[in-house]
Each structure stands twice: as structure tokens, then as C-alpha cells.
Design an enzyme around this catalytic site. Structure first.
Site, PDB file in Angstrom:
ATOM      1  N   GLN A   1       7.350   3.795   3.866  1.00 41.40           N
ATOM      2  CA  GLN A   1       5.917   3.465   3.876  1.00 41.40           C
ATOM      3  C   GLN A   1       5.658   2.199   4.692  1.00 41.40           C
ATOM      4  O   GLN A   1       4.657   2.083   5.399  1.00 41.40           O
ATOM      5  CB  GLN A   1       5.426   3.274   2.428  1.00 41.40           C
ATOM      6  CG  GLN A   1       3.917   3.287   2.278  1.00 41.40           C
ATOM      7  CD  GLN A   1       3.345   4.687   2.220  1.00 41.40           C
ATOM      8  OE1 GLN A   1       3.866   5.544   1.519  1.00 41.40           O
ATOM      9  NE2 GLN A   1       2.272   4.958   2.934  1.00 41.40           N
TER      10      GLN A   1
ATOM     11  N   LYS B   1       5.342   1.729  -3.161  1.00 43.05           N
ATOM     12  CA  LYS B   1       5.333   3.084  -3.718  1.00 43.05           C
ATOM     13  C   LYS B   1       5.585   2.963  -5.204  1.00 43.05           C
ATOM     14  O   LYS B   1       6.201   2.000  -5.657  1.00 43.05           O
ATOM     15  CB  LYS B   1       6.452   3.917  -3.082  1.00 43.05           C
ATOM     16  CG  LYS B   1       6.232   5.403  -3.167  1.00 43.05           C
ATOM     17  CD  LYS B   1       5.331   5.884  -2.061  1.00 43.05           C
ATOM     18  CE  LYS B   1       4.895   7.302  -2.220  1.00 43.05           C
ATOM     19  NZ  LYS B   1       4.226   7.797  -1.008  1.00 43.05           N
TER      20      LYS B   1
ATOM     21  N   SER C   1      -6.734   5.921   3.789  1.00 38.95           N
ATOM     22  CA  SER C   1      -6.812   5.051   2.610  1.00 38.95           C
ATOM     23  C   SER C   1      -7.265   3.649   3.030  1.00 38.95           C
ATOM     24  O   SER C   1      -8.067   3.010   2.345  1.00 38.95           O
ATOM     25  CB  SER C   1      -5.445   4.940   1.930  1.00 38.95           C
ATOM     26  OG  SER C   1      -5.215   6.033   1.085  1.00 38.95           O
TER      27      SER C   1
ATOM     28  N   LYS D   1       5.656   3.278   8.272  1.00 40.21           N
ATOM     29  CA  LYS D   1       4.509   4.156   8.524  1.00 40.21           C
ATOM     30  C   LYS D   1       3.222   3.342   8.612  1.00 40.21           C
ATOM     31  O   LYS D   1       2.423   3.501   9.534  1.00 40.21           O
ATOM     32  CB  LYS D   1       4.408   5.150   7.352  1.00 40.21           C
ATOM     33  CG  LYS D   1       3.307   6.170   7.475  1.00 40.21           C
ATOM     34  CD  LYS D   1       3.022   6.869   6.151  1.00 40.21           C
ATOM     35  CE  LYS D   1       4.240   7.497   5.525  1.00 40.21           C
ATOM     36  NZ  LYS D   1       3.902   8.367   4.376  1.00 40.21           N
TER      37      LYS D   1
ATOM     38  N   THR E   1      -4.320  13.661   5.237  1.00 42.46           N
ATOM     39  CA  THR E   1      -2.900  13.778   5.587  1.00 42.46           C
ATOM     40  C   THR E   1      -2.647  15.085   6.343  1.00 42.46           C
ATOM     41  O   THR E   1      -1.990  15.095   7.392  1.00 42.46           O
ATOM     42  CB  THR E   1      -2.009  13.698   4.329  1.00 42.46           C
ATOM     43  OG1 THR E   1      -2.420  12.573   3.553  1.00 42.46           O
ATOM     44  CG2 THR E   1      -0.558  13.533   4.697  1.00 42.46           C
TER      45      THR E   1
ATOM     46  N   GLY F   1      -2.541   8.434  -4.236  1.00 42.61           N
ATOM     47  CA  GLY F   1      -1.860   9.626  -4.748  1.00 42.61           C
ATOM     48  C   GLY F   1      -0.599   9.950  -3.969  1.00 42.61           C
ATOM     49  O   GLY F   1      -0.325   9.377  -2.922  1.00 42.61           O
ATOM     50  N   ASP F   2       0.185  10.855  -4.509  1.00 44.56           N
ATOM     51  CA  ASP F   2       1.345  11.467  -3.840  1.00 44.56           C
ATOM     52  C   ASP F   2       1.619  12.743  -4.651  1.00 44.56           C
ATOM     53  O   ASP F   2       0.702  13.249  -5.318  1.00 44.56           O
ATOM     54  CB  ASP F   2       2.549  10.495  -3.821  1.00 44.56           C
ATOM     55  CG  ASP F   2       3.661  10.937  -2.877  1.00 44.56           C
ATOM     56  OD1 ASP F   2       3.523  10.733  -1.665  1.00 44.56           O
ATOM     57  OD2 ASP F   2       4.676  11.519  -3.331  1.00 44.56           O
TER      58      ASP F   2
ATOM     59  N   ASN G   1      -1.794  19.227  -1.733  1.00 44.38           N
ATOM     60  CA  ASN G   1      -2.838  18.547  -0.956  1.00 44.38           C
ATOM     61  C   ASN G   1      -2.536  18.560   0.550  1.00 44.38           C
ATOM     62  O   ASN G   1      -3.381  18.939   1.361  1.00 44.38           O
ATOM     63  CB  ASN G   1      -2.986  17.110  -1.463  1.00 44.38           C
ATOM     64  CG  ASN G   1      -3.906  16.299  -0.571  1.00 44.38           C
ATOM     65  OD1 ASN G   1      -3.461  15.554   0.287  1.00 44.38           O
ATOM     66  ND2 ASN G   1      -5.209  16.485  -0.744  1.00 44.38           N
TER      67      ASN G   1
ATOM     68  N   LYS H   1       0.846  -1.190   0.000  1.00 42.00           N
ATOM     69  CA  LYS H   1       0.000   0.000   0.000  1.00 42.00           C
ATOM     70  C   LYS H   1       0.874   1.230   0.000  1.00 42.00           C
ATOM     71  O   LYS H   1       1.805   1.341   0.813  1.00 42.00           O
ATOM     72  CB  LYS H   1      -0.891  -0.012   1.272  1.00 42.00           C
ATOM     73  CG  LYS H   1      -1.816   1.193   1.384  1.00 42.00           C
ATOM     74  CD  LYS H   1      -3.070   0.995   0.577  1.00 42.00           C
ATOM     75  CE  LYS H   1      -3.838   2.285   0.321  1.00 42.00           C
ATOM     76  NZ  LYS H   1      -3.389   2.976  -0.917  1.00 42.00           N
TER      77      LYS H   1
HETATM   78  P1  NDP Z   1       1.132  17.894  -4.214  1.00 39.50           P
HETATM   79  O1  NDP Z   1       1.603  17.527  -5.569  1.00 39.50           O
HETATM   80  O2  NDP Z   1      -0.295  18.140  -3.966  1.00 39.50           O
HETATM   81  O3  NDP Z   1       1.946  19.194  -3.693  1.00 39.50           O
HETATM   82  C1  NDP Z   1       3.319  19.198  -3.608  1.00 39.50           C
HETATM   83  C2  NDP Z   1       3.778  20.550  -3.120  1.00 39.50           C
HETATM   84  O4  NDP Z   1       5.173  20.505  -2.810  1.00 39.50           O
HETATM   85  C3  NDP Z   1       3.627  21.647  -4.165  1.00 39.50           C
HETATM   86  O5  NDP Z   1       3.391  22.867  -3.530  1.00 39.50           O
HETATM   87  C4  NDP Z   1       4.984  21.612  -4.857  1.00 39.50           C
HETATM   88  O6  NDP Z   1       5.329  22.840  -5.476  1.00 39.50           O
HETATM   89  C5  NDP Z   1       5.912  21.346  -3.693  1.00 39.50           C
HETATM   90  N1  NDP Z   1       7.095  20.634  -4.190  1.00 39.50           N
HETATM   91  C6  NDP Z   1       7.128  19.443  -4.831  1.00 39.50           C
HETATM   92  N2  NDP Z   1       8.377  19.106  -5.190  1.00 39.50           N
HETATM   93  C7  NDP Z   1       9.143  20.107  -4.766  1.00 39.50           C
HETATM   94  C8  NDP Z   1      10.532  20.349  -4.836  1.00 39.50           C
HETATM   95  N3  NDP Z   1      11.391  19.470  -5.450  1.00 39.50           N
HETATM   96  N4  NDP Z   1      11.001  21.479  -4.254  1.00 39.50           N
HETATM   97  C9  NDP Z   1      10.145  22.357  -3.648  1.00 39.50           C
HETATM   98  N5  NDP Z   1       8.816  22.189  -3.573  1.00 39.50           N
HETATM   99  C10 NDP Z   1       8.323  21.077  -4.110  1.00 39.50           C
HETATM  100  O7  NDP Z   1       1.683  16.726  -3.245  1.00 39.50           O
HETATM  101  P2  NDP Z   1       1.209  16.344  -1.777  1.00 39.50           P
HETATM  102  O8  NDP Z   1       0.756  17.543  -1.030  1.00 39.50           O
HETATM  103  O9  NDP Z   1       0.330  15.172  -1.884  1.00 39.50           O
HETATM  104  O10 NDP Z   1       2.588  15.805  -1.146  1.00 39.50           O
HETATM  105  C11 NDP Z   1       3.475  16.641  -0.408  1.00 39.50           C
HETATM  106  C12 NDP Z   1       4.395  15.785   0.443  1.00 39.50           C
HETATM  107  O11 NDP Z   1       3.598  15.020   1.370  1.00 39.50           O
HETATM  108  C13 NDP Z   1       5.231  14.745  -0.314  1.00 39.50           C
HETATM  109  O12 NDP Z   1       6.469  14.582   0.366  1.00 39.50           O
HETATM  110  C14 NDP Z   1       4.418  13.461  -0.175  1.00 39.50           C
HETATM  111  O13 NDP Z   1       5.218  12.320  -0.308  1.00 39.50           O
HETATM  112  C15 NDP Z   1       3.902  13.632   1.244  1.00 39.50           C
HETATM  113  N6  NDP Z   1       2.713  12.852   1.603  1.00 39.50           N
HETATM  114  C16 NDP Z   1       1.570  12.921   0.866  1.00 39.50           C
HETATM  115  C17 NDP Z   1       0.446  12.210   1.246  1.00 39.50           C
HETATM  116  C18 NDP Z   1      -0.848  12.315   0.518  1.00 39.50           C
HETATM  117  O14 NDP Z   1      -1.813  11.708   0.987  1.00 39.50           O
HETATM  118  N7  NDP Z   1      -0.956  13.059  -0.551  1.00 39.50           N
HETATM  119  C19 NDP Z   1       0.484  11.311   2.407  1.00 39.50           C
HETATM  120  C20 NDP Z   1       1.713  11.363   3.166  1.00 39.50           C
HETATM  121  C21 NDP Z   1       2.782  12.109   2.750  1.00 39.50           C
HETATM  122  P3  NDP Z   1       5.232  22.975  -7.092  1.00 39.50           P
HETATM  123  O15 NDP Z   1       3.769  23.080  -7.402  1.00 39.50           O
HETATM  124  O16 NDP Z   1       5.996  24.197  -7.405  1.00 39.50           O
HETATM  125  O17 NDP Z   1       5.854  21.726  -7.666  1.00 39.50           O
HETATM  126  O1  2IT Z   2       3.189   8.880   1.561  1.00 36.75           O
HETATM  127  C1  2IT Z   2       2.022   8.461   1.759  1.00 36.75           C
HETATM  128  O2  2IT Z   2       1.706   7.932   2.822  1.00 36.75           O
HETATM  129  C2  2IT Z   2       1.037   8.640   0.693  1.00 36.75           C
HETATM  130  N1  2IT Z   2       1.352   9.235  -0.337  1.00 36.75           N
HETATM  131  C3  2IT Z   2      -0.340   8.085   0.845  1.00 36.75           C
HETATM  132  C4  2IT Z   2      -0.369   6.613   0.511  1.00 36.75           C
HETATM  133  C5  2IT Z   2      -1.745   5.992   0.482  1.00 36.75           C
HETATM  134  O3  2IT Z   2      -1.782   4.813   0.100  1.00 36.75           O
HETATM  135  O4  2IT Z   2      -2.749   6.621   0.808  1.00 36.75           O
END
Ligand code: NDP
Ligand code: 2IT
Length: 448
Positions: free
Chosen positions: A114, A129, A380, A117, A212, A168-169, A243, A93
Site C-alpha cells: 500500500q 492496512k 479514497s 501504491k 478500483t 474497505g477491502d 467489489n 491510508k
Molecule cells: P470482496 O470481498 O468484495 O470480494 C472478494 C472476492 O474474491 C469474492 O468473490 C471472493 O469469493 C473472492 N475471494 C476472496 N478470498 C478468496 C480466496 N482465498 N480464494 C478465492 N477467492 C477468494 O473484495 P474486493 O473485491 O474489495 O477485493 C478483491 C481484491 O482486490 C483483494 O485482493 C483486495 O485486496 C483488492 N483490492 C480491493 C480494493 C477495494 O477498493 N475494494 C482496492 C484495491 C485492491 P468468496 O465470496 O467465495 O469469498
Molecule cells: O488495497 C487497496 O488499495 C484498498 N483496499 C483500498 C484502500 C483505500 O484506502 O481505499
């Protein structure tokens, strides 16, 4: 027989030898290995069963070609991956990331973390992943759909609701999940819950979008309260504006804190009056614009280029919610100078090892990603449960369970740190608690 430290060093050296250039993966392994020595001393059977060497090797890595046609009729080719890291606790997952920086090393670090976690959530899910070096920025909806359909045509051979359940991520949100799910359904004739984070109208779960970010704030609030503090009246900086960041900001405001800055990969907005979440959602989710557009639409906000972690103003709490290694040692020292007393991670591995050392040397309350951002994957798993019973829970039912899960994770982390004689060392608590559960499950299942 080797001591626990000798065993840890020996396995780490093997990992290094097998993939000397996999920088992010090595970092994630090192961070865990630096903290789990007491768990090996207490459980020598982990060494006897060579758990560590098995744990650092993914069960399977699938790589594939993703050809697709762009708006000018040109054929583009990207790399696709799924890392099926560890299934000791349940089906693989974990999310899919679409970003040009994606490599095998990045997906291995994410799959490795993961696994731990997911163990902490207490739910029956293993770790995985996947993703692609595809860059969704500036693409039309049709280009995104073409790419997602081609990606899923290959990926669908390897996933299933009881085998491997992506989500998603970075770069993969509701729109992408919709296209991926549509193509899976078309190829399999199945409506199963093979992906999570689905739009609610397509059997998604209420509360998954928020989970998240909300979960991060619930976890952090628990940690603050355990130390006689809370979000109320605190100034907070959140990095990212995707997100995780958006819903973290929303919940901080609900808890009485003020988020004075957030960022994207080009720069950040600073607004002493607090980020306007409704405007931020409109700019990012509807207009799909950059943060410069936010600053143009809000008088009290100023836009600055560069990293938000270079900001030199006093504030209290930092919530990194963008990407790996976004806070280095120098920036961690800047946080200390800013009088930040709490860092809690929405992103995966946002702090370098040196940055974490700065937090620890300065007694900063630290919420490691594996615990602090587990609310997304936990929800999830709640979506999987709803899909399996062909039912829907209300937003309140899901949110209540999320709060309970985040509370339990913090309690486990705190108790484990105490049990191993490292009271208040939340990093050790996280790594040991999650590791022990996976290791025990691996021993039960024999040498597989
Ligand atoms: P999104 O794509 O929705 O947003 C990512 C954000 O981070 C954007 O603002 C983006 O800016 C910025 N960003 C991405 N890459 C870079 C970089 N190389 N340098 C600087 N800024 C960057 O992703 P999420 O919000 O889903 O994910 C954000 C983080 O949270 C990640 O590390 C992800 O692995 C983690 N995460 C996500 C989960 C989820 O459920 N979605 C769960 C647990 C963890 P820009 O638009 O300019 O690229
Ligand atoms: O990093 C993470 O935990 C996620 N991107 C969410 C993974 C999931 O299966 O909901």
C-alpha cells in the site's frame, strides 16, 4: 562499502530472520528487492541512510481483542489488527480486510504494498492496512453490526482524519463501513472523514464503489494502447465476483470487450455470451448469494468447481480480482497456452513470483497490482479532499480525475522503466518509481 546487491541481500536476510514464517510479507519484499537495484546504484544515499531496513519495518502494529455476541448469545472472540506501515508521504491510508485467513503476515504484505501504491497515485497518503480473522460469511446483519461496533471501539483510539484513514477491502463493503463509521461517530462526536468508502448519503464520494474496477480497466487500456491494442473485441476472464471484479467487468463491457468467466472461492461461471453484470450485481450485492445462484438464473452460463485459472480455452486478457497468490506457475503456463497476452491485477499480489516469471518470459503485458489497482485508494483520497472542504463532486468530476490519475500512473511507470534502461519492464517501472518517491521523503525527514 557494500554494493547495491549486497545491501539488498543483507536487508532481506534480516527480514527473513525476524519473521521466517511471514511467507506473504517475505514474498512482497522479495518482489520489490528483485527490481530496485538500479535505483540504489543511481542513488547511493539510500544505502547511506539505510532506507531499506527502515522501509521494511512497519512504524507500528496494533493488535487487539474483538469480543462480540453471536445470534445464539454466545461470546465470540476475534483478533483485530492495524498495521501503520509508513507515513513518509502522508497519513496512514489503506483498507480493512475481514477474512478468516487474515494474519499479521498478510496485513504486513498489504501495508508494505500500500505504501508503494499510494506513492504512485501522486496524492499525499502514506501506507497502512488492517482487519480481522472474522468471517462475515453466513452472519446476520446484527452479528456483522455487533462485530463492527466492537472492532471500532478499539480501533478508534488509533485512527483520525489526519492520522490514519481506513477503508474497505475483502469482506468490508458499504454495509460494514456504515457500521464502523456509525460507531466511530458515536464514540468521538465527530463527523470527520475518518473512513473512506462511506455510503454517498453519509459523506461518501460518488464513484468510490466503482473506482478500483474502473481504474483497473483504465490503467490496462493505457497499457494496451501503448502497445497498439485495446479492449475492443477481446475476450477477458476476471476472477472474483466482489467489489473490484463487478466494476471491472462492467467497464470491460463498456470498452467493447467480453468477459466470458468470473469466479468465487468455490468455483466459476463460464458464459460465452458475456457475464450479465446486472444479474451479477443482483446476486452478489442484493441477494448476497453464491455464483451457483447466478448459473441457476442464466441459461447460457455453466458453473464449474475449482479455480478459474485452470480454464483451458483461448482468450486474450486476464484480470485477477480475488486474492493473493491465486495464480501460480502452472496456472500462468495455462494462461500462455490459452494465448493470453495481457495480465493486469485488480487484486493485491494475485500472482506468485514464479507466475510473474512466466509472464515475463513470454512477453505478456503485465499490470502489477500496485499500479493497476491504485484507482480505489486514489478515489479514497478524493473522498478525503471532498470531506475536508465539506463539499461533493459529481460522478463525472470524480471519474474524470480517476482517469487522469490512472493515465499518469502508467506514464510514470513507462518513463521510469525507460529511464533505467528497462524499456517495457513495467514491474521494474512500478517498483522503482514508487520506491524512489518514498525513499526521498524519508531522507528529508531525517532518521525517524
Ligand atoms: P470482496 O470481498 O468484495 O470480494 C472478494 C472476492 O474474491 C469474492 O468473490 C471472493 O469469493 C473472492 N475471494 C476472496 N478470498 C478468496 C480466496 N482465498 N480464494 C478465492 N477467492 C477468494 O473484495 P474486493 O473485491 O474489495 O477485493 C478483491 C481484491 O482486490 C483483494 O485482493 C483486495 O485486496 C483488492 N483490492 C480491493 C480494493 C477495494 O477498493 N475494494 C482496492 C484495491 C485492491 P468468496 O465470496 O467465495 O469469498
Ligand atoms: O488495497 C487497496 O488499495 C484498498 N483496499 C483500498 C484502500 C483505500 O484506502 O481505499
Amino acid at each position: 562499502m557494500a554494493t547495491a546487491r549486497e545491501y539488498l541481500n543483507e536487508v532481506y536476510e534480516k527480514v527473513e530472520k525476524r519473521g521466517p514464517h511471514q511467507r506473504e510479507f517475505l514474498q512482497a519484499v522479495k518482489e520489490v528487492f528483485d527490481t530496485i537495484e538500479p535505483a540504489l546504484e543511481k542513488n547511493p544515499q539510500y544505502m547511506k541512510w539505510n532506507i531499506l531496513e527502515r522501509l521494511v519495518e512497519p512504524e507500528r502494529i496494533i493488535t487487539f481483542r474483538v469480543p462480540w455476541v453471536d445470534r445464539d448469545g454466545r461470546i465470540q472472540v476475534n483478533k483485530g489488527f492495524r498495521v501503520q506501515f509508513n507515513s513518509a508521504l502522508g497519513p496512514y491510508k489503506g483498507g480493512l480486510r475481514f477474512h478468516p485467513s487474515v494474519t499479521e503476515s498478510i496485513l504486513k504484505f498489504l501495508g508494505f504494498e500500500q505504501t508503494f501504491k499510494n506513492s504512485l497515485t501522486g496524492l499525499p497518503i502514506g501506507g497502512g492496512k488492517g482487519g480481522s480473522d472474522f468471517n462475515p460469511k453466513g452472519k446476520t446483519d446484527v452479528e456483522i453490526m455487533n462485530f463492527c461496533q466492537s472492532f471500532m471501539t478499539e480501533l478508534q483510539k488509533y485512527i483520525g482524519p489526519l492520522e490514519d484513514i481506513p477503508a474497505g477491502d475483502i469482506g468490508v463493503g458499504g454495509r460494514e463501513i456504515g457500521y464502523l463509521y456509525g460507531q466511530y461517530k458515536r464514540l468521538n462526536g465527530s463527523q470527520s472523514g475518518v473512513i473512506t468508502g462511506k455510503p454517498v448519503a453519509m459523506n461518501g464520494s460518488l464513484g468510490r464503489t466503482e473506482a478500483t474496477g474502473y481504474g483497473l480497466v483504465y490503467y490496462t487500456q493505457e497499457m494496451l494502447q501503448a502497445n497498439g491494442k485495446s479492449f475492443a473485441g477481446q475476450k477477458v476472464v476476471v476472477s472474483g465476483s466482489g467489489n473490484v471484479a463487478i466494476y471491472a467487468i462492467e467497464k470491460v463491457h463498456e470498452f467493447g470487450g467480453t468477459v466470458i468467466a468470473c469466479s468465487d472461492s468455490d468455483g466459476y461461471i463460464y458464459d460465452e455470451t458475456g457475464i450479465d453484470v446486472a444479474l451479477l450485481k443482483d446476486v452478489k450485492e442484493n441477494q448476497r448469494e453464491r455464483l451457483t445462484a447466478y448459473a441457476e438464473q442464466k441459461e447460457s452460463a455453466a458453473y464449474h468447481e475449482g479455480s478459474v485459472w485452470n480454464l483451458a480455452v483461448p482468450y486474450d486478457i486476464a484480470l485477477p480480482c480475488a486474492t493473493q497468490n491465486e495464480i501460480d506457475e502452472e496456472q500462468a503456463k495455462q494462461l500462455v497456452e490459452n494465448h493470453v497476452y495481457c495480465v493486469s491485477e485488480g487484486a493485491n499480489m494475485p500472482s506468485t513470483i514464479e507466475a510473474i516469471e512466466v509472464y515475463q518470459a513470454n512477453n505478456i503485458y503485465y499490470g502489477p497490482a500496485k499500479a493497476a489497482n491504485a484507482g480505489g485508494v486514489a478515489t479514497s483520497a478524493l473522498e478525503m479532499a471532498q470531506n475536508a472542504q465539506h463539499g461533493h463532486w459529481t460522478f463525472e468530476q470524480v471519474d474524470e480525475q480517476l482517469q487522469e490519475i490512472m493515465k499518469n500512473i502508467f506514464a510514470t511507470v513507462e518513463t521510469t522503466a525507460k529511464e533505467y534502461g528497462m524499456d517495457g519492464n513495467y514491474l521494474a517501472g512500478v517498483n522503482i518509481a514508487s520506491f524512489v518517491k518514498v525513499a526521498d521523503a524519508m531522507i528529508f525527514q531525517g532518521i525517524v
